[in-house]
Motif scaffolding. Sequence first.
Motif, short mmCIF file in Angstrom:
data_model
loop_
_atom_site.label_atom_id
_atom_site.label_comp_id
_atom_site.label_asym_id
_atom_site.label_seq_id
_atom_site.Cartn_x
_atom_site.Cartn_y
_atom_site.Cartn_z
N VAL A 27 0.84 -1.20 0.00
CA VAL A 27 0.00 0.00 0.00
C VAL A 27 0.87 1.25 0.00
CG1 VAL A 27 -1.64 1.37 1.35
CG2 VAL A 27 -2.00 -1.08 1.09
N ILE A 28 1.90 1.27 0.84
CA ILE A 28 2.79 2.44 0.92
C ILE A 28 3.48 2.67 -0.41
CG2 ILE A 28 4.95 3.29 1.93
CD1 ILE A 28 4.09 1.97 4.57
N ILE A 29 4.03 1.62 -1.00
CA ILE A 29 4.73 1.76 -2.29
C ILE A 29 3.77 2.30 -3.35
CG2 ILE A 29 5.80 0.47 -4.17
CD1 ILE A 29 6.98 -1.41 -2.03
N ALA A 31 3.82 5.89 -5.32
CA ALA A 31 3.86 5.94 -6.79
C ALA A 31 2.78 6.89 -7.31
CB ALA A 31 3.66 4.54 -7.36
N ILE A 32 1.61 6.81 -6.70
CA ILE A 32 0.52 7.71 -7.08
C ILE A 32 0.93 9.15 -6.80
CG2 ILE A 32 -1.84 8.41 -6.51
CD1 ILE A 32 -2.38 5.41 -5.84
N ARG A 33 1.49 9.40 -5.62
CA ARG A 33 1.89 10.75 -5.25
C ARG A 33 2.96 11.30 -6.20
NH1 ARG A 33 5.60 13.75 -2.63
NH2 ARG A 33 4.86 15.37 -1.22
N ALA A 34 3.86 10.42 -6.65
CA ALA A 34 4.94 10.84 -7.53
C ALA A 34 4.50 11.00 -8.98
CB ALA A 34 6.09 9.83 -7.45
N GLY A 35 3.23 10.65 -9.26
CA GLY A 35 2.71 10.76 -10.62
C GLY A 35 3.15 9.63 -11.53
N LEU A 36 3.56 8.51 -10.95
CA LEU A 36 4.05 7.38 -11.74
C LEU A 36 2.99 6.31 -11.97
CD1 LEU A 36 7.58 7.06 -10.12
CD2 LEU A 36 6.93 8.30 -12.18
N GLY A 37 1.84 6.46 -11.32
CA GLY A 37 0.71 5.59 -11.59
C GLY A 37 0.93 4.13 -11.28
N GLU A 54 -7.33 1.22 -1.85
CA GLU A 54 -6.85 1.58 -0.51
C GLU A 54 -5.69 2.57 -0.60
OE1 GLU A 54 -4.92 -0.61 3.45
OE2 GLU A 54 -5.89 -1.81 1.88
N ALA A 55 -4.78 2.33 -1.54
CA ALA A 55 -3.63 3.23 -1.70
C ALA A 55 -4.07 4.62 -2.16
CB ALA A 55 -2.64 2.63 -2.70
N ASN A 56 -5.07 4.66 -3.02
CA ASN A 56 -5.57 5.95 -3.51
C ASN A 56 -6.14 6.81 -2.40
OD1 ASN A 56 -5.51 6.99 -6.26
ND2 ASN A 56 -6.27 4.97 -6.85
N SER A 57 -6.72 6.16 -1.40
CA SER A 57 -7.33 6.91 -0.30
C SER A 57 -6.38 7.10 0.87
CB SER A 57 -8.60 6.19 0.18
OG SER A 57 -8.29 4.87 0.64
N ASP A 58 -5.21 6.49 0.80
CA ASP A 58 -4.23 6.60 1.88
C ASP A 58 -3.64 8.02 1.89
OD1 ASP A 58 -1.52 6.35 3.29
OD2 ASP A 58 -2.33 4.34 3.57
N PRO A 59 -3.49 8.62 3.07
CA PRO A 59 -2.90 9.97 3.13
C PRO A 59 -1.52 10.06 2.48
CG PRO A 59 -3.88 9.39 5.24
CD PRO A 59 -3.92 8.15 4.39
N LEU A 60 -0.78 8.95 2.45
CA LEU A 60 0.56 8.97 1.86
C LEU A 60 0.55 9.19 0.36
CD1 LEU A 60 2.28 6.06 3.83
CD2 LEU A 60 2.71 8.50 4.06
N SER A 61 -0.63 9.06 -0.26
CA SER A 61 -0.72 9.28 -1.70
C SER A 61 -0.98 10.75 -2.04
CB SER A 61 -1.84 8.42 -2.30
OG SER A 61 -3.11 8.88 -1.85
N LYS A 62 -1.24 11.57 -1.02
CA LYS A 62 -1.60 12.97 -1.26
C LYS A 62 -0.37 13.85 -1.39
CE LYS A 62 -5.61 11.24 -0.69
NZ LYS A 62 -6.30 10.73 -1.90
#
Length: 427
Positions: A89-91, A95-101, A214-222
């Motif tokens: 989930v963290i990874i 990746a989402i936060r970095a724009g790497l999808g 789950e990763a999309n809604s995780d605060p770490l993705s923001k």
Amino acid sequence: MEPIEWVALLAKRIGYKRLIRWGTMGATAFLLVLLLGVPLILGGVASIGGNEKKKDECPTDTSESAKNAAAGPARTISLKDPETKRNVVIITARAIRAGLGKKGAIVAVATSGVETGGRIHSLDYGDRDSQGLFQQRPSVGWGSVAQIRNPVTSADAFFGVAKHTKNRGLKDIKGWEKMRVTDAAQAVQASATPFAYQEWASTAEKAVNDVWNEANSDPLSKKDSNSDSSSSSSTSGEANAQTVANDCLPGGDVKISGSMKQLLKSWAHPDYKYGRLEQTRGYAAMIAQAKKEGSYTGSPNRVPLGDDCGVFVTHLVVRSGWDKNFNSGGKPTNGAGGTWVIRPWMEKHWQKLPPAKTLKLSDMRPGDVGIMQGHVWIYVGPVDGMKGVWAEASERGSHGPGFAPMFNNSKRILYSDNPTTVYYRKK
């Protein structure tokens, strides 16, 4: 008899004209074979090749899933392991936060699959000084040990968006989006086994798909989440003293010694939460006292405030009186240390139980200690107000107050699926 004599004898028997006619017919047949047979044979080969070509020209699935499924031997990443799932989930969130999808997440998870043998755990060991989810090395500029062991900052470093390293990450690789998983991973890792990552591509893709929402809604993705949290962590004793004085910390009565159950009620959170860092008042007070006494509080080079799983088990066993000599009495001057010291100590002084995979929960007794590569925990049995029969300090945590003891409500032998797990009992 010479060949010419055979010919003469044959001519006498059948006549020269018939011999010449037979010879002409044989020569003609030979020429026909040369003229017609070779093209037919070549035509057959060409026909076979032509069929293969037509097969290649048929529509094929060129999706990422199809490429990954054809990668070779399938590997396994089990999301049933809480730590494995959380790290995936963290990874994925980073990746989402970095724009790497999703493709970036798949590359990273496949890489971690290779580097950790499918566990996706932040390992505290590896080749030379390699550690963490991606086996990054402090000596070659990937960051400090704390930054490498931290799943968030190590993932950011892999993706090329971390502030603490200038090493090339995935985002720095031109055209990585169109590369095979193994080629993109190798461009970052520079591994001695460059094709191994593709074997993990299919299972990595499945794992990422399973945690995507789950990763999309995780605060770490923001975008506003801290990308280099470990760089601002405090490692001073004064910071720990402030933690002890903070009345907002959870926990009941502060106890430095007492029975095992009394200490657990003071030191441990009643339930399991992955990566928990916030210590109870009782445990934070004990750590502060242990530092004053010069007792074992871990290695400051591994964890900013030192206290880790080995510290928790050591002080619980020693201060409860269960075995005051455990891990050399918790005294570094006598040889106390982490898991790499605790295991040989128990091997020498305690009784080794049968293999973990053969044990049942009913076989365990309060005070039995389990240990595997890089982690140690204890079976304590039922304790009022606590959810579970196992107690352990959070396996992960590289900033904040330190590792936090908690109960684990697993109904099976804890970590029995890890090949390095061994259980010991006081003699």
